[in-house]
Design a protein around this motif. Structure first.
Motif, PDB file in Angstrom:
ATOM      1  N   THR A  96       8.992  -4.788  -5.811  1.00  0.00           N
ATOM      2  CA  THR A  96       9.349  -3.982  -4.873  1.00  0.00           C
ATOM      3  C   THR A  96       8.811  -4.506  -3.580  1.00  0.00           C
ATOM      4  OG1 THR A  96       9.795  -1.965  -6.246  1.00  0.00           O
ATOM      5  CG2 THR A  96       9.882  -1.618  -3.976  1.00  0.00           C
ATOM      6  N   SER A  97       7.679  -4.598  -3.388  1.00  0.00           N
ATOM      7  CA  SER A  97       6.939  -4.894  -1.936  1.00  0.00           C
ATOM      8  C   SER A  97       7.426  -6.087  -1.527  1.00  0.00           C
ATOM      9  CB  SER A  97       5.242  -5.005  -2.326  1.00  0.00           C
ATOM     10  OG  SER A  97       4.994  -3.895  -2.699  1.00  0.00           O
ATOM     11  N   ILE A  98       7.596  -7.369  -2.374  1.00  0.00           N
ATOM     12  CA  ILE A  98       8.024  -8.535  -2.130  1.00  0.00           C
ATOM     13  C   ILE A  98       9.461  -8.384  -1.727  1.00  0.00           C
ATOM     14  CG2 ILE A  98       8.680 -10.835  -2.875  1.00  0.00           C
ATOM     15  CD1 ILE A  98       6.190 -10.643  -4.515  1.00  0.00           C
ATOM     16  N   PHE A 111       0.729  -1.238   0.007  1.00  0.00           N
ATOM     17  CA  PHE A 111      -0.025   0.127   0.130  1.00  0.00           C
ATOM     18  C   PHE A 111       0.815   1.091   0.137  1.00  0.00           C
ATOM     19  CE2 PHE A 111      -2.858  -3.306   1.349  1.00  0.00           C
ATOM     20  CZ  PHE A 111      -4.013  -2.893   0.507  1.00  0.00           C
ATOM     21  N   PRO A 112       1.737   1.321   0.860  1.00  0.00           N
ATOM     22  CA  PRO A 112       2.604   2.683   0.861  1.00  0.00           C
ATOM     23  C   PRO A 112       3.431   2.748  -0.523  1.00  0.00           C
ATOM     24  CG  PRO A 112       3.356   1.020   2.701  1.00  0.00           C
ATOM     25  CD  PRO A 112       2.155   0.669   1.958  1.00  0.00           C
ATOM     26  N   LEU A 115       5.917  11.421  -3.438  1.00  0.00           N
ATOM     27  CA  LEU A 115       7.252  11.894  -3.633  1.00  0.00           C
ATOM     28  C   LEU A 115       7.740  11.654  -4.962  1.00  0.00           C
ATOM     29  CD1 LEU A 115       8.945  10.216  -0.449  1.00  0.00           C
ATOM     30  CD2 LEU A 115       8.063  12.868  -0.797  1.00  0.00           C
ATOM     31  N   PRO A 116       7.068  12.444  -6.117  1.00  0.00           N
ATOM     32  CA  PRO A 116       7.333  12.142  -7.474  1.00  0.00           C
ATOM     33  C   PRO A 116       8.859  12.590  -7.788  1.00  0.00           C
ATOM     34  CG  PRO A 116       5.895  14.103  -7.251  1.00  0.00           C
ATOM     35  CD  PRO A 116       6.282  13.483  -5.992  1.00  0.00           C
ATOM     36  N   PRO A 152       4.939   2.397  -8.527  1.00  0.00           N
ATOM     37  CA  PRO A 152       4.339   2.517  -9.961  1.00  0.00           C
ATOM     38  C   PRO A 152       3.912   4.247 -10.272  1.00  0.00           C
ATOM     39  CG  PRO A 152       2.801   1.545  -8.042  1.00  0.00           C
ATOM     40  CD  PRO A 152       4.201   1.723  -7.531  1.00  0.00           C
ATOM     41  N   VAL A 153       4.217   4.690 -11.377  1.00  0.00           N
ATOM     42  CA  VAL A 153       4.170   5.839 -11.821  1.00  0.00           C
ATOM     43  C   VAL A 153       2.539   6.025 -12.324  1.00  0.00           C
ATOM     44  CG1 VAL A 153       6.524   6.202 -12.108  1.00  0.00           C
ATOM     45  CG2 VAL A 153       5.078   5.449 -13.860  1.00  0.00           C
ATOM     46  N   ASN A 154       1.780   5.086 -12.766  1.00  0.00           N
ATOM     47  CA  ASN A 154       0.487   5.300 -13.172  1.00  0.00           C
ATOM     48  C   ASN A 154      -0.324   3.804 -12.611  1.00  0.00           C
ATOM     49  OD1 ASN A 154       0.750   3.203 -15.169  1.00  0.00           O
ATOM     50  ND2 ASN A 154       1.723   4.727 -16.532  1.00  0.00           N
ATOM     51  N   GLU A 155      -1.330   3.553 -12.965  1.00  0.00           N
ATOM     52  CA  GLU A 155      -2.245   2.749 -12.805  1.00  0.00           C
ATOM     53  C   GLU A 155      -2.151   1.648 -13.784  1.00  0.00           C
ATOM     54  OE1 GLU A 155      -4.135   2.083  -9.968  1.00  0.00           O
ATOM     55  OE2 GLU A 155      -3.019   4.067  -9.158  1.00  0.00           O
ATOM     56  N   SER A 156      -1.295   1.403 -14.646  1.00  0.00           N
ATOM     57  CA  SER A 156      -1.089   0.404 -15.744  1.00  0.00           C
ATOM     58  C   SER A 156      -0.799  -0.991 -14.727  1.00  0.00           C
ATOM     59  CB  SER A 156      -0.091   0.746 -16.443  1.00  0.00           C
ATOM     60  OG  SER A 156       1.113   0.624 -16.217  1.00  0.00           O
ATOM     61  N   ILE A 157      -1.249  -1.815 -15.771  1.00  0.00           N
ATOM     62  CA  ILE A 157      -0.827  -3.443 -15.157  1.00  0.00           C
ATOM     63  C   ILE A 157       0.583  -3.521 -14.735  1.00  0.00           C
ATOM     64  CG2 ILE A 157      -0.836  -6.025 -15.499  1.00  0.00           C
ATOM     65  CD1 ILE A 157      -3.278  -5.351 -17.095  1.00  0.00           C
TER      66      ILE A 157
END
Length: 174
Positions: free
Chosen positions: A50-52, A17-18, A26-27, A36-41
């Motif tokens: 990154t989360s893993i 989530f974060p 923080l762009p 992610p920089v957008n909502e694409s798959i």
């Protein structure tokens, strides 16, 4: 063992989530590498990866004293992240293309893919790899983030990279 699999999956799920909102908050070039920089798959694949990896780093330090094999932890974590992404996409893409975006279904599929991949990873962590494979793991992570960054800034114009929220590809210039 079962308890650890659930805890690992929950920890990684919560870390997502974060990471998901990091670039919005923080762009910068640095955050565009990991978040992610957008909502694409595609950008969500970067978030999962990154989360893993962050989750596996935390798990390593939390469970440092346990007898879990730490030989080539980096390479095993990398392979676990790739396995999770492939597993998630196998289940997610058909549902997405048939029925469209559904946040609840997506989150459930993501969590289930984490549980399955953590179970597979648990079995894999009990097998030792060659010592030199640690460097291979670091090299593969660097190459993967290089490709993520390259594709975030030089987006291929296919559905996988399309941001349905902003009707755009790649980083949106503000």
């Amino acid at each position: 063992m079962k308890k650890n699999i659930w805890i690992n999956a929950i920890l990684i799920f919560l870390i997502s989530f974060p990471i998901h909102f990091l670039y919005d908050l923080l762009p910068s070039f640095l955050t565009s590498i990991f978040a992610p920089v957008n909502e694409s798959i595609f950008e969500h694949v970067k978030m999962i990866f990154t989360s893993i990896l962050l989750g596996r780093i935390l798990i390593y330090f939390i469970r440092k004293k346990q007898k879990e094999s730490t030989n080539n932890y980096i390479l095993k974590s990398y392979l676990g992240a790739l396995f999770n992404i492939i597993l998630f996409l196998i289940f997610y893409l058909p549902i997405y293309y048939l029925f469209g975006e559904n946040l609840i279904a997506t989150l459930i599929l993501y969590f289930l893919s984490l549980l399955v991949s953590e179970r597979v990873l648990y079995c894999f962590f009990n097998k030792d790899l060659k010592k030199k494979d640690s460097l291979l793991g670091i090299f593969l992570i660097i190459i993967t983030y290089f490709l993520f960054t390259l594709l975030s800034y030089n987006t291929i114009r296919i559905d996988f990279f399309y941001d349905p929220m902003n009707h755009n590809y790649g980083i949106i210039k503000k």
